[in-house]
Scaffold this motif. Structure first.
Motif, PDB file in Angstrom:
ATOM      1  N   THR A  57      35.668  47.512  41.237  1.00 46.78           N
ATOM      2  CA  THR A  57      36.019  46.213  41.794  1.00 46.78           C
ATOM      3  C   THR A  57      34.993  45.169  41.392  1.00 46.78           C
ATOM      4  OG1 THR A  57      37.301  46.954  43.705  1.00 46.78           O
ATOM      5  CG2 THR A  57      36.113  44.886  43.960  1.00 46.78           C
ATOM      6  N   PHE A  58      35.507  44.016  40.968  1.00 43.21           N
ATOM      7  CA  PHE A  58      34.680  42.827  40.784  1.00 43.21           C
ATOM      8  C   PHE A  58      35.019  41.868  41.908  1.00 43.21           C
ATOM      9  CE2 PHE A  58      34.954  38.348  39.664  1.00 43.21           C
ATOM     10  CZ  PHE A  58      33.627  38.059  39.385  1.00 43.21           C
ATOM     11  N   GLY A  59      34.018  41.212  42.477  1.00 48.99           N
ATOM     12  CA  GLY A  59      34.284  40.232  43.514  1.00 48.99           C
ATOM     13  C   GLY A  59      33.183  39.203  43.615  1.00 48.99           C
ATOM     14  N   VAL A  60      33.528  38.066  44.200  1.00 50.53           N
ATOM     15  CA  VAL A  60      32.569  36.996  44.466  1.00 50.53           C
ATOM     16  C   VAL A  60      32.269  37.018  45.958  1.00 50.53           C
ATOM     17  CG1 VAL A  60      32.091  34.535  44.328  1.00 50.53           C
ATOM     18  CG2 VAL A  60      33.511  35.626  42.578  1.00 50.53           C
ATOM     19  N   HIS A  61      31.033  37.305  46.309  1.00 50.79           N
ATOM     20  CA  HIS A  61      30.625  37.383  47.708  1.00 50.79           C
ATOM     21  C   HIS A  61      30.586  35.985  48.306  1.00 50.79           C
ATOM     22  CE1 HIS A  61      28.591  38.652  51.317  1.00 50.79           C
ATOM     23  NE2 HIS A  61      27.508  37.945  51.026  1.00 50.79           N
ATOM     24  N   THR A  62      31.400  35.774  49.327  1.00 50.41           N
ATOM     25  CA  THR A  62      31.510  34.459  49.961  1.00 50.41           C
ATOM     26  C   THR A  62      31.203  34.629  51.434  1.00 50.41           C
ATOM     27  OG1 THR A  62      33.262  33.916  48.377  1.00 50.41           O
ATOM     28  CG2 THR A  62      33.011  32.448  50.262  1.00 50.41           C
ATOM     29  N   LYS A  63      30.015  34.203  51.856  1.00 55.28           N
ATOM     30  CA  LYS A  63      29.551  34.518  53.204  1.00 55.28           C
ATOM     31  C   LYS A  63      30.360  33.840  54.302  1.00 55.28           C
ATOM     32  CE  LYS A  63      24.803  35.742  51.996  1.00 55.28           C
ATOM     33  NZ  LYS A  63      24.969  37.168  52.277  1.00 55.28           N
ATOM     34  N   SER A  64      30.874  32.660  54.037  1.00 52.54           N
ATOM     35  CA  SER A  64      31.588  31.899  55.060  1.00 52.54           C
ATOM     36  C   SER A  64      33.037  32.371  55.201  1.00 52.54           C
ATOM     37  CB  SER A  64      31.572  30.409  54.713  1.00 52.54           C
ATOM     38  OG  SER A  64      32.481  29.693  55.500  1.00 52.54           O
ATOM     39  N   ARG A  65      33.418  32.787  56.411  1.00 49.07           N
ATOM     40  CA  ARG A  65      34.805  33.178  56.649  1.00 49.07           C
ATOM     41  C   ARG A  65      35.741  31.998  56.421  1.00 49.07           C
ATOM     42  NH1 ARG A  65      37.378  37.246  59.416  1.00 49.07           N
ATOM     43  NH2 ARG A  65      35.397  38.073  60.165  1.00 49.07           N
ATOM     44  N   ALA A  66      35.303  30.824  56.866  1.00 49.03           N
ATOM     45  CA  ALA A  66      36.124  29.625  56.671  1.00 49.03           C
ATOM     46  C   ALA A  66      36.288  29.331  55.185  1.00 49.03           C
ATOM     47  CB  ALA A  66      35.478  28.434  57.373  1.00 49.03           C
ATOM     48  N   GLY A  67      35.217  29.542  54.428  1.00 45.96           N
ATOM     49  CA  GLY A  67      35.297  29.326  52.988  1.00 45.96           C
ATOM     50  C   GLY A  67      36.279  30.276  52.334  1.00 45.96           C
ATOM     51  N   ARG A  68      36.260  31.533  52.747  1.00 44.23           N
ATOM     52  CA  ARG A  68      37.199  32.497  52.181  1.00 44.23           C
ATOM     53  C   ARG A  68      38.618  32.116  52.546  1.00 44.23           C
ATOM     54  NH1 ARG A  68      33.419  35.872  54.422  1.00 44.23           N
ATOM     55  NH2 ARG A  68      34.852  36.789  55.936  1.00 44.23           N
ATOM     56  N   ALA A  69      38.819  31.626  53.762  1.00 42.03           N
ATOM     57  CA  ALA A  69      40.150  31.215  54.200  1.00 42.03           C
ATOM     58  C   ALA A  69      40.666  30.035  53.383  1.00 42.03           C
ATOM     59  CB  ALA A  69      40.131  30.854  55.688  1.00 42.03           C
ATOM     60  N   LYS A  70      39.742  29.192  52.906  1.00 42.88           N
ATOM     61  CA  LYS A  70      40.127  28.030  52.109  1.00 42.88           C
ATOM     62  C   LYS A  70      40.290  28.372  50.629  1.00 42.88           C
ATOM     63  CE  LYS A  70      36.745  25.362  53.413  1.00 42.88           C
ATOM     64  NZ  LYS A  70      35.877  24.157  53.525  1.00 42.88           N
ATOM     65  N   GLY A  71      40.056  29.629  50.290  1.00 43.45           N
ATOM     66  CA  GLY A  71      40.239  30.047  48.909  1.00 43.45           C
ATOM     67  C   GLY A  71      39.006  29.970  48.060  1.00 43.45           C
ATOM     68  N   GLU A  72      37.825  29.829  48.696  1.00 40.04           N
ATOM     69  CA  GLU A  72      36.602  29.804  47.922  1.00 40.04           C
ATOM     70  C   GLU A  72      36.289  31.213  47.401  1.00 40.04           C
ATOM     71  OE1 GLU A  72      33.527  28.136  50.324  1.00 40.04           O
ATOM     72  OE2 GLU A  72      34.553  26.221  50.579  1.00 40.04           O
ATOM     73  N   GLY A  73      35.336  31.284  46.495  1.00 39.71           N
ATOM     74  CA  GLY A  73      35.009  32.575  45.894  1.00 39.71           C
ATOM     75  C   GLY A  73      35.736  32.782  44.596  1.00 39.71           C
ATOM     76  N   THR A  74      35.813  31.723  43.777  1.00 42.36           N
ATOM     77  CA  THR A  74      36.423  31.825  42.457  1.00 42.36           C
ATOM     78  C   THR A  74      35.326  31.772  41.404  1.00 42.36           C
ATOM     79  OG1 THR A  74      36.727  29.422  42.368  1.00 42.36           O
ATOM     80  CG2 THR A  74      38.553  30.728  43.247  1.00 42.36           C
ATOM     81  N   VAL A  75      35.695  31.922  40.145  1.00 42.07           N
ATOM     82  CA  VAL A  75      34.731  31.863  39.057  1.00 42.07           C
ATOM     83  C   VAL A  75      35.212  30.882  38.002  1.00 42.07           C
ATOM     84  CG1 VAL A  75      33.849  34.205  39.370  1.00 42.07           C
ATOM     85  CG2 VAL A  75      35.846  33.833  37.934  1.00 42.07           C
ATOM     86  N   ALA A  76      34.272  30.418  37.189  1.00 46.95           N
ATOM     87  CA  ALA A  76      34.618  29.470  36.145  1.00 46.95           C
ATOM     88  C   ALA A  76      35.510  30.128  35.102  1.00 46.95           C
ATOM     89  CB  ALA A  76      33.345  28.948  35.484  1.00 46.95           C
TER      90      ALA A  76
END
Length: 275
Positions: free
Chosen positions: A160-179
Motif C-alpha cells: 500500500t502507498f498512502g499519504v498520511h493526513t493527520k486531520s480527520r477533517a482534512g481527510r473528509a475534504k479529500g486532502e492527502g493527494t500527490v502532485a
C-alpha cells in the motif's frame, strides 16, 4: 542447536546472547546517517525514541503468513516473530505514524507510507491515509513455488502507498493527494533473488526496490523509518540514496545483520560524497 545453526549464530555474533530485546531496545549502530535498534516495535519506549515529524514510513511487517521452511540450503530460517497472525499490525503501525488525535507526533502530515502485505482498505483508517492511497504490485519477475497444489505460482506481492493526513477533517475534504508529476505505474518490476541466493532473511527485499520507493517519496536528508527492518534493506537503500534511516528489528540475528549492512552502505555513501 544444529551445527549449521550454531555456525550461523557464531558468524553473526549472537551465540549465548539474550534473544529477547530489553525494554526500550538496544542501539546497535548510531551515526549521522542511520540508527539501528534491536527492539520490539510494539514497545512504547522504542516508538518514543523515533524523531517526530520524520519523512517516510516504509516497512514490511510479518503479516500472518507463518513463513517457515525449516531448513533452506545452508541457512536455517526460523519462524519470523509476529508472523503467526496474532499481531494487529495496522494498529501497531498507527502508533508509529502518531496516535489518532495527535498532530506533532510521528510521521509528518502529508508525507508518505509504504506497507507491504496490506491493501489500502486495511490501512486507510489506522494510518490516517488521504484519498491518494493506492495498491501497488511488486512484480518479482520470477515465479515462486508457493503451494504446489495450485496451478499458479506466486510472482508478485502487494503493498500500500498512502499519504498520511493527520486531520480527520482534512481527510473528509479529500486532502492527502500527490502532485501529478509523481504519477507512475502501479507495477514495480524488480527481480527478486533466486532461491539459492536467499541466505540472509527469508523475505528480504531487493535494495533496488526499496530505493525506488524511497526516492519517489523523499528528498535528500529526509528520515526514513522502518519498524520491521528485517535484514536492513530499507536502511541500505536510504543511506545510498542520501537519506537517513531509523531501523528497528526484534530478531537479534537480523538486527545485527542490518547494522552490518548499514555500516557497509555508509562506507559506500562516504566514498560517493568524496567524488
Amino acid at each position: 542447536m544444529s551445527a549449521p545453526a550454531r555456525d550461523d549464530a557464531q558468524a553473526h555474533g549472537t551465540l549465548d546472547l539474550p534473544l529477547v530485546p530489553p525494554p526500550g531496545g538496544t542501539v546497535l549502530h548510531s551515526s549521522e546517517r542511520a540508527t539501528v535498534i534491536w527492539g520490539d516495535c510494539r514497545d512504547p519506549a522504542v516508538i518514543a525514541a523515533v524523531p517526530d515529524w520524520y519523512g517516510l514510513l516504509c516497512t514490511d511487517p510479518p503479516y500472518g503468513k507463518a513463513w517457515h521452511n525449516g531448513y533452506h540450503r545452508r541457512v536455517p530460517f526460523e519462524p519470523l516473530a509476529g508472523d503467526d497472525g496474532s499481531v494487529d499490525w495496522p494498529a501497531v503501525l498507527a502508533e508509529w505514524v502518531g496516535p489518532t488525535g495527535t498532530y506533532n507526533q510521528g510521521l509528518a502530515s502529508s508525507r508518505h507510507v509504504y506497507v507491504f502485505g496490506y491493501r489500502p482498505e486495511a490501512l486507510a483508517e489506522p494510518l490516517r491515509l488521504g484519498r491518494a492511497a493506492a495498491e501497488l504490485i511488486w512484480d518479482k519477475c520470477k515465479t515462486g513455488l508457493g503451494s504446489l497444489e495450485q496451478p499458479w505460482g506466486p510472482a508478485h506481492e502487494v503493498l500500500t502507498f498512502g499519504v498520511h493526513t493527520k486531520s480527520r477533517a482534512g481527510r473528509a475534504k479529500g486532502e492527502g493527494t500527490v502532485a501529478a508529476r509523481m504519477r507512475k505505474g502501479s507495477v514495480l518490476r524488480v527481480p527478486r533473488k533466486n532461491s539459492t541466493q536467499v541466505n540472509r532473511h527469508p523475505t528480504e527485499k531487493p535494495v533496488a526496490l526499496m530505493q525506488e520507493l524511497i526516492e519517489s517519496s523523499t528528498v535528500r536528508g529526509d528520515l526514513v523509518v522502518d519498524p520491521c527492518a528485517g535484514s536492513g534493506s530499507t536502511g541500505v537503500a536510504a543511506v545510498l540514496a542520501g537519506r537517513r534511516a531509523h531501523l528497528v528489528e526484534i530478531d537479534r540475528r537480523y538486527a545485527e545483520l542490518a547494522a552490518d549492512r548499514v555500516r557497509a552502505a555508509e562506507a559506500v555513501a562516504a566514498q560517493m560524497d568524496r567524488l
